[in-house]
Enzyme design. Structure first.
Site, PDB file in Angstrom:
ATOM      1  N   ARG A 112       0.889  -1.211   0.094  1.00 55.29           N
ATOM      2  CA  ARG A 112      -0.137  -0.123  -0.062  1.00 55.29           C
ATOM      3  C   ARG A 112       0.582   1.093   0.099  1.00 55.29           C
ATOM      4  O   ARG A 112       1.361   1.458   0.762  1.00 55.29           O
ATOM      5  CB  ARG A 112      -0.827   0.070   1.239  1.00 55.29           C
ATOM      6  CG  ARG A 112      -1.993  -1.196   1.235  1.00 55.29           C
ATOM      7  CD  ARG A 112      -2.786  -0.720   2.650  1.00 55.29           C
ATOM      8  NE  ARG A 112      -4.219  -1.618   2.495  1.00 55.29           N
ATOM      9  CZ  ARG A 112      -4.000  -2.348   3.617  1.00 55.29           C
ATOM     10  NH1 ARG A 112      -3.089  -2.604   4.473  1.00 55.29           N
ATOM     11  NH2 ARG A 112      -5.121  -3.520   3.635  1.00 55.29           N
ATOM     12  N   ASP A 139       6.782  -6.699   3.503  1.00 55.40           N
ATOM     13  CA  ASP A 139       6.743  -7.688   2.830  1.00 55.40           C
ATOM     14  C   ASP A 139       6.190  -7.592   1.535  1.00 55.40           C
ATOM     15  O   ASP A 139       6.242  -6.128   0.995  1.00 55.40           O
ATOM     16  CB  ASP A 139       5.733  -8.683   3.578  1.00 55.40           C
ATOM     17  CG  ASP A 139       5.873 -10.151   3.424  1.00 55.40           C
ATOM     18  OD1 ASP A 139       6.651 -10.383   2.643  1.00 55.40           O
ATOM     19  OD2 ASP A 139       5.006 -10.967   3.733  1.00 55.40           O
ATOM     20  N   HIS A 185       5.068 -13.159   7.962  1.00 54.06           N
ATOM     21  CA  HIS A 185       5.846 -11.806   8.306  1.00 54.06           C
ATOM     22  C   HIS A 185       5.603 -11.284   9.609  1.00 54.06           C
ATOM     23  O   HIS A 185       6.825 -10.495  10.109  1.00 54.06           O
ATOM     24  CB  HIS A 185       5.201 -10.788   7.352  1.00 54.06           C
ATOM     25  CG  HIS A 185       5.593  -9.219   7.218  1.00 54.06           C
ATOM     26  ND1 HIS A 185       4.995  -8.069   6.684  1.00 54.06           N
ATOM     27  CD2 HIS A 185       6.666  -8.768   7.645  1.00 54.06           C
ATOM     28  CE1 HIS A 185       5.649  -7.036   7.061  1.00 54.06           C
ATOM     29  NE2 HIS A 185       6.923  -7.575   7.420  1.00 54.06           N
ATOM     30  N   ASP A 207      -0.108  -0.823   8.031  1.00 50.14           N
ATOM     31  CA  ASP A 207      -0.017   0.322   7.252  1.00 50.14           C
ATOM     32  C   ASP A 207      -1.206   0.966   6.764  1.00 50.14           C
ATOM     33  O   ASP A 207      -1.262   1.999   6.065  1.00 50.14           O
ATOM     34  CB  ASP A 207       0.668  -0.011   6.142  1.00 50.14           C
ATOM     35  CG  ASP A 207       0.202  -1.178   5.009  1.00 50.14           C
ATOM     36  OD1 ASP A 207      -0.892  -1.549   5.710  1.00 50.14           O
ATOM     37  OD2 ASP A 207       0.589  -1.657   4.154  1.00 50.14           O
ATOM     38  N   ASP A 208      -2.461   0.638   7.185  1.00 49.36           N
ATOM     39  CA  ASP A 208      -3.774   1.407   6.796  1.00 49.36           C
ATOM     40  C   ASP A 208      -4.225   1.872   8.086  1.00 49.36           C
ATOM     41  O   ASP A 208      -5.421   2.085   8.106  1.00 49.36           O
ATOM     42  CB  ASP A 208      -4.910   0.252   6.332  1.00 49.36           C
ATOM     43  CG  ASP A 208      -5.092  -0.930   7.045  1.00 49.36           C
ATOM     44  OD1 ASP A 208      -4.138  -0.945   8.224  1.00 49.36           O
ATOM     45  OD2 ASP A 208      -5.935  -1.357   6.595  1.00 49.36           O
ATOM     46  N   ASP A 286      -4.483 -13.575  14.289  1.00 49.66           N
ATOM     47  CA  ASP A 286      -5.171 -12.797  15.141  1.00 49.66           C
ATOM     48  C   ASP A 286      -6.284 -13.783  15.985  1.00 49.66           C
ATOM     49  O   ASP A 286      -6.460 -13.540  16.924  1.00 49.66           O
ATOM     50  CB  ASP A 286      -5.753 -11.758  14.640  1.00 49.66           C
ATOM     51  CG  ASP A 286      -6.434 -11.872  13.380  1.00 49.66           C
ATOM     52  OD1 ASP A 286      -6.338 -12.799  12.677  1.00 49.66           O
ATOM     53  OD2 ASP A 286      -7.301 -10.983  12.721  1.00 49.66           O
ATOM     54  N   SER A 317      -8.806  -9.683   3.467  1.00 47.67           N
ATOM     55  CA  SER A 317     -10.080  -9.905   4.100  1.00 47.67           C
ATOM     56  C   SER A 317     -11.140  -9.178   2.999  1.00 47.67           C
ATOM     57  O   SER A 317     -12.405  -9.451   3.415  1.00 47.67           O
ATOM     58  CB  SER A 317     -10.150  -9.148   5.322  1.00 47.67           C
ATOM     59  OG  SER A 317     -10.024  -7.782   5.388  1.00 47.67           O
TER      60      SER A 317
END
Length: 443
Positions: A112, A139, A185, A207-208, A286, A317
């Site tokens: 991203r 990654d 990662h 990163d989001d 998670d 997702s």
């Protein structure tokens, strides 16, 4: 402890100076062999004595310099005592004041280029480069994203996950290849932070994520809480039910314990990573964290109002929950000075007692119909009871809170209770009194 260390150092320095002073006096007071008869020393013996005397002069000069250093230390102002000089916080103890903890921010990145939005906010709000180094672990090998990260130069540390190969998976899991790579990662990146770089704690963001003005303050204040309470295993910046309208806008300072692992901006200690790393899962890390074998009845701290906001709809997702829930999360806009607040209420025993009192003694029991139709008396709080998995899911869905459960634990749940705002009143969606444990089949 600081006073004791300072006293030991001063005593040691005093003994060292005294010993060297005696040595100098002995050497300078010792006459040269035959000096009275010949006036000066001759031959090899005279050379040795001359060398010793020169060494004594050097020792004497060095002792003077050491004395100056010790006097400076003694008079140095202590960072723990703004008044400086003497007093309980002054003197040599200042030289041994504990360093503030370093809490790196580990940014998990892939492909991203919008990682710039995440990094710009982190760098703008970061109070200290030394105390909060930013480590970006990338990654995917995406060149454009790598160029964005490189553009920050020395402001961030750019790591690259070296293994970009596909993960060997069963045929039925080929569509989940992305989840396998993410788990690989995470394992590599956390090993870099804790084992290669040697940090004792870390905050993970993806990163989001965009962070709130008090993001760093929040984690700095809660680090001692996490370190001192073994019934906690993480601190999260995220409220799964943090949509505008479901949170109390007047309580940005309010914090909770939760049995549900929230993620999305969370802090862990090196000790936890040493526990988890040997059994780290190949995928879906998670949800694996939410299993009872990993959670071990430990809780996380989470805020009333989120300190992170996700802006990444696209990912492995495929936007699951994003349009319905995540995009509407309220990001805290006010700076809360958490480091000045008394956070002792989060300790397990006191929190459990006060929370259960609030839910089962203070909150008035109401029906779903009374709640949605506004037939409530007073300002609340109110308790809405559920007794089965299906009842919970029906009530949660109709009230706008997230209705999924992981290993039987509802999102934001603490001892089965989900706390949220509804039409300006506090509501506890709660199991019957006497709740004892989660049922993993409720998933």
């Amino acid at each position: 402890m600081l006073r004791k260390k300072g006293s030991l150092v001063l005593c040691g320095a005093f003994l060292f100076i005294t010993w060297n002073a005696v040595l100098v006096l002995l050497l300078r007071g010792r006459p040269s062999p035959g000096a009275e008869q010949r006036g000066v020393a001759e031959g090899p013996a005279g050379d040795v004595v001359a060398d010793v005397l020169r060494m004594a002069d050097a020792f004497e000069a060095e002792l003077g310099r050491q004395k100056e250093i010790l006097l400076q230390i003694k008079s140095r102002r202590s960072p723990l005592d703004p008044s400086g000089g003497g007093g309980a916080g002054g003197g040599a103890e200042a030289a041994f004041a504990p360093r503030p903890p370093v809490i790196p921010i580990l940014v998990i990145a892939c492909n991203r280029v919008t990682v710039r939005r995440c990094l710009d906010k982190l760098l703008r709000l970061r109070p200290s480069e030394e105390l909060h180094p930013i480590v970006v672990s990338q990654d995917c090998g995406h060149a454009e994203t790598a160029e964005v990260i490189r553009s920050y130069g020395g402001a961030v540390t750019h790591l690259r996950q070296p293994d970009l190969s596909d993960v060997a998976v069963a045929p039925q899991h080929r569509k989940f290849q992305g989840y396998y790579k993410i788990s690989r990662h995470y394992r590599w990146a956390l090993n870099q932070v804790f084992r290669t770089l040697g940090h004792a704690a870390a905050v993970i963001v993806e990163d989001d994520l965009e962070v709130a003005p008090d993001f760093f303050e929040y984690f700095r204040a809660l680090l001692p809480v996490l370190q001192s309470d073994r019934s906690l295993w993480c601190v999260s910046a995220w409220n799964d039910n943090g949509r505008d309208g479901l949170v109390d806008p007047g309580r940005p300072d309010l914090l909770y314990r939760t049995d549900f692992f929230p993620g999305l901006g969370w802090m862990l200690l090196r000790e936890l990573w040493e526990e988890l790393e040997p059994k780290w899962p190949a995928a879906f890390w998670d949800d694996w964290m939410r299993q009872p074998e990993q959670r071990r009845e430990r809780a996380c701290v989470r805020p009333e109002i989120s300190r992170t906001l996700t802006f990444g709809r696209q990912g492995v997702s495929l936007g699951q929950f994003y349009d319905k829930f995540l995009r509407h999360t309220k990001l805290n806009a006010d700076f809360v000075p958490f480091s000045t607040l008394d956070l002792s209420y989060l300790r397990e025993d006191s929190y459990r007692r006060s929370f259960q009192t609030a839910v089962y003694a203070t909150a008035a029991a109401v029906s779903y119909e009374d709640l949605v139709q506004g037939r409530l008396q007073g300002a609340g709080p109110f308790r809405l009871q559920y007794s089965s998995r299906d009842a919970f899911k029906m009530l949660a869905k109709n009230l706008g809170v997230m209705d999924d459960l992981k290993s039987g634990v509802p999102r934001t749940g603490y001892r089965g209770v989900v706390s949220f705002f509804y039409k300006g009143r506090r509501v506890y969606l709660a199991p019957p009194p006497g709740w004892s444990q989660y049922d993993p089949s409720w998933s």
